[in-house]
Design an enzyme around this catalytic site. Structure first.
Site, PDB file in Angstrom:
ATOM      1  N   SER A  14       0.805  -1.224   0.000  1.00  0.00           N
ATOM      2  CA  SER A  14       0.000   0.000   0.000  1.00  0.00           C
ATOM      3  C   SER A  14       0.838   1.274   0.000  1.00  0.00           C
ATOM      4  CB  SER A  14      -0.935   0.015   1.215  1.00  0.00           C
ATOM      5  OG  SER A  14      -0.197   0.069   2.419  1.00  0.00           O
ATOM      6  N   LYS A  57       0.437   4.611   7.076  1.00  0.00           N
ATOM      7  CA  LYS A  57      -0.142   5.473   6.052  1.00  0.00           C
ATOM      8  C   LYS A  57       0.352   6.908   6.248  1.00  0.00           C
ATOM      9  CE  LYS A  57      -2.866   2.416   4.048  1.00  0.00           C
ATOM     10  NZ  LYS A  57      -2.245   1.257   4.686  1.00  0.00           N
TER      11      LYS A  57
END
Length: 246
Positions: A167, A205
Site C-alpha cells: 500500500s 499510512k
C-alpha cells in the site's frame, strides 16, 4: 576476493556449524574477530552474502548457511622482521615532551542526543509485521531485536516493524522492508505514521488532518484513502528510517 576479516568470519561460521549445526551469535562473531560493534559483523555478512559464500535462511533466527569456502585461504600475516642492530644511537625523548596535537571530533550530534560513532549499533525491538492487526502495545516483544546504526536514530524511543503489503510502494516502502519508527503521539500533516484505528487495527499510512477528521492515505492508486473521526485514530509513531535486504 575476500578481505581478511571476511575470510576470518566465514571460517569461524563454518567451524561453528560443523561443531554444533548452529550459527554463532552476532556477539560471538564480534568477539571472535575483535570488533567493537555488531554493525561491523552486519557489513561482513552482507559482503559474504553478495559474493555467494553464505546465505541467510528465512524465518529462522541466527540461521546462516555456508555455500562455499575460498579455494585458496588468505595466508596469515607475517610479523615484520626485527631491525638489524645499528650503531646509531636514538636520542632519548624527554618524558615531559608532549606533542602539540589538537584532536578533532567531526561526528555530528543530533538535538537531545550526544554525538555517537556511526559504526555503533543500537538494538531495537522488532515487533513484527505491521499488518498483524494488533496495537503496538499488544505486539511488544522485546525478545526479538534488530541492530540499527545509531546515526539513523533521532532523540527519543524507537522500535522496528516489518512491512506487509504494497500500500505504500510509491513512497518507496516495499513488502518485507524493515521500518524504523520513532515513538510519538502527534505528527504533522503529510507525515508517514503508524496509526492505530479503533484500538484494533495498526496501519502505516500518510497522515492528513482536516478539521475533526483524519485521512490515512496510501501510496498506491489501488488502495483508497480512509477517513475517520479524530477520536478513532491514535498515532503510535512516525517513520524515520528504512532497511532493505536485496
Amino acid at each position: 576476493m575476500l578481505t581478511r576479516k571476511q575470510q576470518e568470519l566465514l571460517f569461524f561460521i563454518n567451524e561453528r556449524l560443523n561443531e554444533g549445526g548452529v550459527s554463532p551469535s552476532f556477539d560471538e562473531m564480534k568477539d571472535a574477530l575483535g570488533l567493537k560493534s555488531k554493525s561491523g559483523i552486519h557489513r561482513l555478512i552482507t559482503g559474504l552474502e553478495e559474493r555467494g559464500f553464505i546465505r541467510r535462511l528465512p524465518h529462522r533466527a541466527r540461521a546462516l548457511e555456508v555455500l562455499r569456502l575460498p579455494e585458496k585461504p588468505m595466508p596469515k600475516a607475517k610479523a615484520a622482521p626485527a631491525p638489524a642492530p645499528s650503531a646509531t644511537v636514538t636520542p632519548e625523548v624527554s618524558p615531559r615532551f608532549k606533542p602539540n596535537v589538537i584532536r578533532g571530533d567531526f561526528r555530528n550530534s543530533l538535538p537531545g542526543r550526544p554525538a555517537s560513532n556511526d559504526a555503533d549499533a543500537v538494538a531495537l525491538p522488532l515487533y513484527g509485521r505491521i499488518a498483524a492487526g494488533l496495537p503496538i502495545e499488544a505486539m511488544r516483544d522485546n525478545s526479538v531485536t534488530i541492530d540499527i546504526p545509531a546515526s539513523m536514530l533521532a532523540a527519543g524511543d524507537h522500535y522496528a516493524l516489518e512491512v506487509a503489503g504494497d500500500s505504500m510502494v510509491e513512497a518507496g516502502i516495499l513488502d518485507g522492508d524493515t521500518i524504523i519508527i520513532q515513538r510519538c503521539e502527534t505528527a504533522e500533516n503529510g507525515t508517514i505514521v503508524v496509526a492505530l484505528v479503533d484500538q484494533q487495527e495498526v496501519t502505516l499510512k500518510r497522515l492528513r488532518r482536516k478539521g475533526n477528521s483524519i485521512a490515512l492515505e496510501p501510496a498506491n492508486p489501488n488502495y483508497e484513502t480512509r477517513v475517520f473521526g479524530s477520536d478513532r485514530v491514535n498515532v503510535q509513531g512516525r517513520l524515520v528510517g528504512l532497511i532493505r535486504r536485496y
